[in-house]
Design a protein around this motif. Structure first.
Motif, PDB file in Angstrom:
ATOM      1  N   LEU A  75       0.822  -1.209   0.000  1.00  0.00           N
ATOM      2  CA  LEU A  75       0.000   0.000   0.000  1.00  0.00           C
ATOM      3  C   LEU A  75       0.858   1.260   0.000  1.00  0.00           C
ATOM      4  N   GLY A  76       1.976   1.218   0.700  1.00  0.00           N
ATOM      5  CA  GLY A  76       2.883   2.356   0.669  1.00  0.00           C
ATOM      6  C   GLY A  76       3.357   2.645  -0.742  1.00  0.00           C
ATOM      7  N   HIS A  77       3.724   1.584  -1.474  1.00  0.00           N
ATOM      8  CA  HIS A  77       4.162   1.739  -2.859  1.00  0.00           C
ATOM      9  C   HIS A  77       2.998   2.180  -3.753  1.00  0.00           C
ATOM     10  N   PHE A  78       1.829   1.585  -3.558  1.00  0.00           N
ATOM     11  CA  PHE A  78       0.695   1.898  -4.420  1.00  0.00           C
ATOM     12  C   PHE A  78       0.312   3.375  -4.325  1.00  0.00           C
ATOM     13  N   PHE A  79       0.151   3.888  -3.109  1.00  0.00           N
ATOM     14  CA  PHE A  79      -0.287   5.273  -2.961  1.00  0.00           C
ATOM     15  C   PHE A  79       0.813   6.266  -3.346  1.00  0.00           C
ATOM     16  N   ALA A  80       2.069   5.829  -3.299  1.00  0.00           N
ATOM     17  CA  ALA A  80       3.150   6.682  -3.791  1.00  0.00           C
ATOM     18  C   ALA A  80       3.152   6.709  -5.315  1.00  0.00           C
ATOM     19  N   GLU A  81       2.857   5.550  -5.919  1.00  0.00           N
ATOM     20  CA  GLU A  81       2.823   5.455  -7.384  1.00  0.00           C
ATOM     21  C   GLU A  81       1.571   6.096  -7.960  1.00  0.00           C
ATOM     22  N   LYS A  82       0.470   6.069  -7.181  1.00  0.00           N
ATOM     23  CA  LYS A  82      -0.806   6.635  -7.624  1.00  0.00           C
ATOM     24  C   LYS A  82      -1.248   7.735  -6.651  1.00  0.00           C
ATOM     25  N   PRO A  83      -0.535   8.862  -6.603  1.00  0.00           N
ATOM     26  CA  PRO A  83      -0.854   9.904  -5.622  1.00  0.00           C
ATOM     27  C   PRO A  83      -2.246  10.493  -5.798  1.00  0.00           C
ATOM     28  N   GLU A  84      -2.845  10.328  -6.983  1.00  0.00           N
ATOM     29  CA  GLU A  84      -4.196  10.842  -7.198  1.00  0.00           C
ATOM     30  C   GLU A  84      -5.228  10.162  -6.317  1.00  0.00           C
ATOM     31  N   PHE A  85      -4.857   9.020  -5.712  1.00  0.00           N
ATOM     32  CA  PHE A  85      -5.786   8.302  -4.834  1.00  0.00           C
ATOM     33  C   PHE A  85      -5.541   8.598  -3.344  1.00  0.00           C
ATOM     34  N   GLN A  86      -4.556   9.407  -3.032  1.00  0.00           N
ATOM     35  CA  GLN A  86      -4.214   9.621  -1.628  1.00  0.00           C
ATOM     36  C   GLN A  86      -5.332  10.304  -0.835  1.00  0.00           C
ATOM     37  N   ASN A  87      -6.143  11.122  -1.513  1.00  0.00           N
ATOM     38  CA  ASN A  87      -7.226  11.816  -0.824  1.00  0.00           C
ATOM     39  C   ASN A  87      -8.599  11.198  -1.084  1.00  0.00           C
ATOM     40  N   VAL A  88      -8.643  10.165  -1.898  1.00  0.00           N
ATOM     41  CA  VAL A  88      -9.904   9.471  -2.194  1.00  0.00           C
ATOM     42  C   VAL A  88     -10.237   8.541  -1.030  1.00  0.00           C
ATOM     43  N   PRO A  89     -11.489   8.528  -0.550  1.00  0.00           N
ATOM     44  CA  PRO A  89     -11.851   7.596   0.532  1.00  0.00           C
ATOM     45  C   PRO A  89     -11.510   6.153   0.155  1.00  0.00           C
ATOM     46  N   PHE A  90     -10.739   5.515   1.011  1.00  0.00           N
ATOM     47  CA  PHE A  90     -10.227   4.169   0.740  1.00  0.00           C
ATOM     48  C   PHE A  90     -10.866   3.167   1.700  1.00  0.00           C
ATOM     49  N   TYR A  91     -11.499   2.142   1.131  1.00  0.00           N
ATOM     50  CA  TYR A  91     -12.162   1.099   1.913  1.00  0.00           C
ATOM     51  C   TYR A  91     -11.543  -0.257   1.597  1.00  0.00           C
ATOM     52  N   ILE A  92     -11.484  -1.112   2.608  1.00  0.00           N
ATOM     53  CA  ILE A  92     -11.066  -2.491   2.408  1.00  0.00           C
ATOM     54  C   ILE A  92     -12.288  -3.385   2.553  1.00  0.00           C
ATOM     55  N   PHE A  93     -12.612  -4.114   1.501  1.00  0.00           N
ATOM     56  CA  PHE A  93     -13.690  -5.097   1.523  1.00  0.00           C
ATOM     57  C   PHE A  93     -13.057  -6.484   1.440  1.00  0.00           C
ATOM     58  N   SER A  94     -13.684  -7.441   2.074  1.00  0.00           N
ATOM     59  CA  SER A  94     -13.055  -8.757   2.173  1.00  0.00           C
ATOM     60  C   SER A  94     -14.093  -9.861   2.189  1.00  0.00           C
ATOM     61  N   GLU A  95     -13.586 -11.068   2.006  1.00  0.00           N
ATOM     62  CA  GLU A  95     -14.454 -12.248   2.001  1.00  0.00           C
ATOM     63  C   GLU A  95     -13.702 -13.409   2.644  1.00  0.00           C
ATOM     64  N   SER A  96     -14.380 -14.121   3.568  1.00  0.00           N
ATOM     65  CA  SER A  96     -13.847 -15.343   4.150  1.00  0.00           C
ATOM     66  C   SER A  96     -12.558 -15.076   4.937  1.00  0.00           C
ATOM     67  N   TYR A  97     -11.500 -15.841   4.668  1.00  0.00           N
ATOM     68  CA  TYR A  97     -10.234 -15.610   5.364  1.00  0.00           C
ATOM     69  C   TYR A  97      -9.689 -14.220   5.064  1.00  0.00           C
ATOM     70  N   GLY A  98     -10.114 -13.650   3.939  1.00  0.00           N
ATOM     71  CA  GLY A  98      -9.720 -12.281   3.629  1.00  0.00           C
ATOM     72  C   GLY A  98     -10.147 -11.312   4.707  1.00  0.00           C
TER      73      GLY A  98
END
Length: 441
Positions: free
Chosen positions: A138-161
């Motif tokens: 995630l550190g790499h992703f948000f550094a590579e895609k700074p346009e998403f740094q201020n976008v509300p970020f949610y984690i959705f999951s299923e099962s063991y996820g």
């Protein structure tokens, strides 16, 4: 369908898709990459930008989807079987989440899907290690895609996820406070999640009995097997508990004539049922819970045209090729609960949602409600006192699709007529729920 006919059909579909450009990189619509999270341990991510006619992607949330297993691939199963823009036949999905959010699929833990390790000791062995790897990504992703740094970020999951998502969310909250990850973390949603494994196992018998899938003798056998799991967990013998969990599942299968753990209203044909003879418990569990997420048609898609499209997958890496090792290496951590982590998230003010399918057995709703009622969160008494609200099913006019209730930063959704894979079973209702959780309705 014969093999030749099936192959011809796939070739026709792929030809159409290539001609229409759906399997070529779409500028501003998709992105993907690898992150080396540890020496020789490479994690793959695949992003779909939100595709909405009335709002730009920066005005819509970013959702990261985490699959179960451990060893199930989000880039494959979650993408093409549940919430991605195309289904397994490469046809547009009407209930795709991409119409309401940008969606980030991550193949985790290391070794899942297109993620891979170059070393035999590179697999994660517990959720703490899984979370540490994800924070690097995630550190790499948000550094590579700074346009998403201020976008509300949610984690959705299923099962063991869900078990992984809880741990990741807590560590992410700390990382944001420390400034090591720059993002606008807005909440986590735990779907049919392996948060308290023992509560699930202990309620299998009562749930199956009340749905007429066990008789008195069957209830007695399943309950006895579950009690053995409980003893091992109470004694902190978690690898033994995982083995006994497998035996409890065998007791369920033998007494229900092969009920499907992922949806109690379905049943595997005789020729596809898992044989319990002559196999150790780990092989048996891999066949039960990992291989169904890598069915042959999906593997052919991912290792054929999708691998070619992506263009960055090493030749020696097979989609799903290390999934069994992922599951095996997590065996000692598998039956450990993370209810305390959910409590910490709530106390820290993180928005937490639990959602569960009515027809799920492996993580039945009865078990979910048990651990929720044991939370130490100060808002729990008020939450418990609330009456739930009925939600109309957007896919069936005049029909109730779910119930929900929420108080402060905690919510629970009971999804009707859905099993373990809610978006697959009730796509429109799952999409509506996602919109509600991300505060779009």
């Amino acid at each position: 369908m014969g093999l030749i006919q099936g192959a011809c059909r796939l070739l026709v579909v792929f030809a159409v898709v290539f001609r229409e450009g759906l399997l070529s990189p779409l500028e501003g619509k998709e992105a993907w990459n690898y992150v080396e999270v540890r020496d020789g341990a490479h994690m793959f991510w695949w992003l779909y930008y939100a595709d909405n006619q009335s709002a730009g992607y920066k005005d819509l949330p970013l959702v990261m989807w985490l699959q179960g297993g451990p060893g199930g691939s989000g880039s494959g199963f979650g993408n093409f079987e549940e919430i991605g823009p195309l289904n397994r036949d490469l046809e547009p999905r009407k209930s795709s989440w991409v119409q309401a959010a940008s969606v980030l699929f991550v193949d985790n833990p290391v070794g899942t899907g297109f993620s891979y390790t170059e070393r035999s000791d590179g697999y994660a062995t517990n959720v703490a290690m899984v979370s540490s790897d994800m924070l690097v990504l995630l550190g790499h992703f948000f550094a590579e895609k700074p346009e998403f740094q201020n976008v509300p970020f949610y984690i959705f999951s299923e099962s063991y996820g869900g078990k992984m998502a809880a741990a990741i969310s807590l560590d992410l909250t700390k990382a944001i406070a420390q400034g090591t990850v720059k993002c606008n973390f807005a909440g986590v949603a735990l779907g049919d999640s392996w948060i308290s494994p023992l509560d699930s196992v202990m309620t299998w018998g009562p749930y199956l009995y009340t749905t007429s899938l066990l008789d008195d003798n069957g209830l007695s056998e399943v309950t006895s097997a579950a009690e053995e799991v409980k003893k091992a967990v109470e004694q902190q013998q978690f690898e033994k508990a995982t083995e006994l969990w497998s035996m409890a599942e065998t007791a369920v299968e033998q007494n229900t004539n092969g009920v499907n753990f992922y949806n109690i209203l379905t049943q595997e044909p005789d020729d596809k049922r898992v044989s319990t003879s002559g196999e150790n418990f780990m092989t048996l569990q891999i066949r039960r819970h990992i291989r169904p997420l890598h069915r042959q048609s999906l593997s052919e898609l991912m290792n054929g045209p999708i691998k070619k499209k992506l263009g960055i997958i090493p030749q020696n890496v097979t989609w799903g090729g290390q999934a069994e090792e992922v599951f095996s290496n997590m065996a000692g951590d598998f039956m450990k609960p993370v209810v305390d982590v959910v409590d910490q998230l709530l106390s820290a003010g993180v928005n937490v949602t639990v959602y569960n399918g009515q027809l799920d057995l492996i993580v039945d709703t009865m078990g979910q409600e048990l651990w929720v009622k044991r939370l130490k969160w100060e808002g729990l008494p008020r939450f418990n006192a609330l009456r739930w609200s009925a939600l109309d099913d957007p896919g069936a006019q005049g029909v109730t699709g779910a119930f929900c209730k929420n108080y402060k930063n905690f919510a629970f959704y009971w999804i009707l007529r859905a099993g373990h894979m809610i978006p697959s079973d009730q796509g429109p209702m799952a999409l509506q729920m996602m919109r509600m959780i991300t505060q779009q309705v």
